[in-house]
Motif scaffolding. Structure first.
Motif, PDB file in Angstrom:
ATOM      1  N   ASN A 299      26.129 120.480  12.699  1.00  0.00           N
ATOM      2  CA  ASN A 299      27.092 119.859  13.410  1.00  0.00           C
ATOM      3  C   ASN A 299      26.761 119.974  15.154  1.00  0.00           C
ATOM      4  O   ASN A 299      26.690 119.142  15.987  1.00  0.00           O
TER       5      ASN A 299
ATOM      6  N   MET B  39      23.962 117.695  15.802  1.00  0.00           N
ATOM      7  CA  MET B  39      24.212 116.470  15.976  1.00  0.00           C
ATOM      8  C   MET B  39      24.870 116.100  17.508  1.00  0.00           C
ATOM      9  O   MET B  39      24.340 115.047  18.039  1.00  0.00           O
TER      10      MET B  39
ATOM     11  N   HIS C  97      33.538 114.690  12.654  1.00  0.00           N
ATOM     12  CA  HIS C  97      32.083 114.703  12.338  1.00  0.00           C
ATOM     13  C   HIS C  97      31.545 113.140  11.791  1.00  0.00           C
ATOM     14  O   HIS C  97      30.631 112.681  12.251  1.00  0.00           O
TER      15      HIS C  97
ATOM     16  N   VAL D  85      28.389 111.138  13.650  1.00  0.00           N
ATOM     17  CA  VAL D  85      27.499 110.711  12.514  1.00  0.00           C
ATOM     18  C   VAL D  85      27.237 109.231  13.119  1.00  0.00           C
ATOM     19  O   VAL D  85      26.038 108.817  13.392  1.00  0.00           O
TER      20      VAL D  85
ATOM     21  N   SER E 247      25.602 109.100  16.642  1.00  0.00           N
ATOM     22  CA  SER E 247      24.213 109.568  16.742  1.00  0.00           C
ATOM     23  C   SER E 247      23.232 108.638  16.609  1.00  0.00           C
ATOM     24  O   SER E 247      22.173 108.732  16.683  1.00  0.00           O
TER      25      SER E 247
END
Length: 274
Positions: free
Chosen positions: A142, A145, A264, A268, A271
């Protein structure tokens, strides 16, 4: 006067007041109004300032890995018991106070204030208990990222469509603060605020290192090793803490709260944006 609001509200406000701001009309008496384009530029500039230099990435990884090893990898076996004891003590405190309230010894206003504090305390402890069950590798993933996002956030933001800019701000920024002069500052969500603090500390250390080397040269002393030796060894060069060691001011519960990644799935997606 300082005005602050969530980034999603800021973007809605820009959309709703765009014509108003661009025409330079004054809002309510005593109010402050800014050009939409100027605020947008300052937000973009602030994101550029937050963006992490690529050469600092290895140092940041080393610092948060050390924190994780100490705060989680070396967890005390009684940590869960301590947190559960806090929950139990909170329940007992609430029960005692409820009896006082029923007897008319405290006001409804005081009861409401205390009740809100108990709920906040319970929620915080329960989140920490949940985090205890998460493996260290998940935290590392985490943080990595989040680091990849903050390492290019200024460049990324400027290249996105408005919809994606809005999503990026919503997931990274908790509050946009604008003062009367139109200066913008950003309050970051977890774990970005933690990573920014690490970055600022490392930048300070590097500046002190350069200043120390300059003073040595002035005194006619030759420094042994390469110019980056101090940084490569994560030395603080005059400070008590080595950057490879955990932050002494972070107890375990606070640390877990600062690195949690409640968004999260959204991160994702962010990113992968270009």
């Amino acid at each position: 006067m300082i005005t602050s609001f969530p980034p999603s509200q800021w973007l809605r406000r820009i959309s709703a007041l765009q014509v108003h701001w661009r025409s330079h009309r004054v809002a309510a008496a005593g109010g402050v109004s800014f050009l939409c384009s100027e605020i947008d530029k300052r937000v973009s500039k602030e994101l550029q300032r937050i963006q992490v230099d690529p050469d600092l990435l290895p140092l940041i990884r080393a610092a948060y890995t050390s924190d994780l090893n100490t705060k989680i990898g070396g967890a005390r076996p009684d940590e869960r018991a301590r947190l559960e004891a806090v929950l139990k003590a909170t329940d007992e405190e609430e029960n005692r106070t409820a009896r006082l309230y029923a007897a008319g010894k405290i006001s409804e206003e005081i009861w409401d204030t205390l009740w809100a504090e108990w709920q906040d305390r319970r929620n915080q402890v329960r989140r920490t208990l949940e985090t205890l069950t998460v493996s260290q590798q998940v935290h590392i993933d985490n943080l990595e990222m989040a680091l990849q996002i903050i390492a290019r956030i200024g460049t990324l933001y400027n290249g996105l469509e408005r919809k994606d800019q809005k999503e990026l701000l919503r997931q990274v920024v908790s509050r946009v603060v604008v003062n009367d002069a139109g200066n913008v500052s950003l309050e970051l969500r977890t774990p970005f605020a933690y990573l920014r603090d690490l970055t600022q500390e490392i930048r300070t250390v590097k500046k002190q290192s350069k200043r120390g080397k300059a003073e040595k040269k002035t005194d006619g002393i030759t420094t042994v090793g390469s110019s980056g030796a101090c940084s490569n060894q994560l030395q603080s060069c005059g400070k008590d803490r080595n950057l490879s060691e955990p932050s002494s001011g972070l107890n375990r519960s606070i640390f877990l709260q600062r690195i949690e990644s409640p968004y999260h799935a959204q991160l994702v997606r962010l990113s992968t944006l270009e």
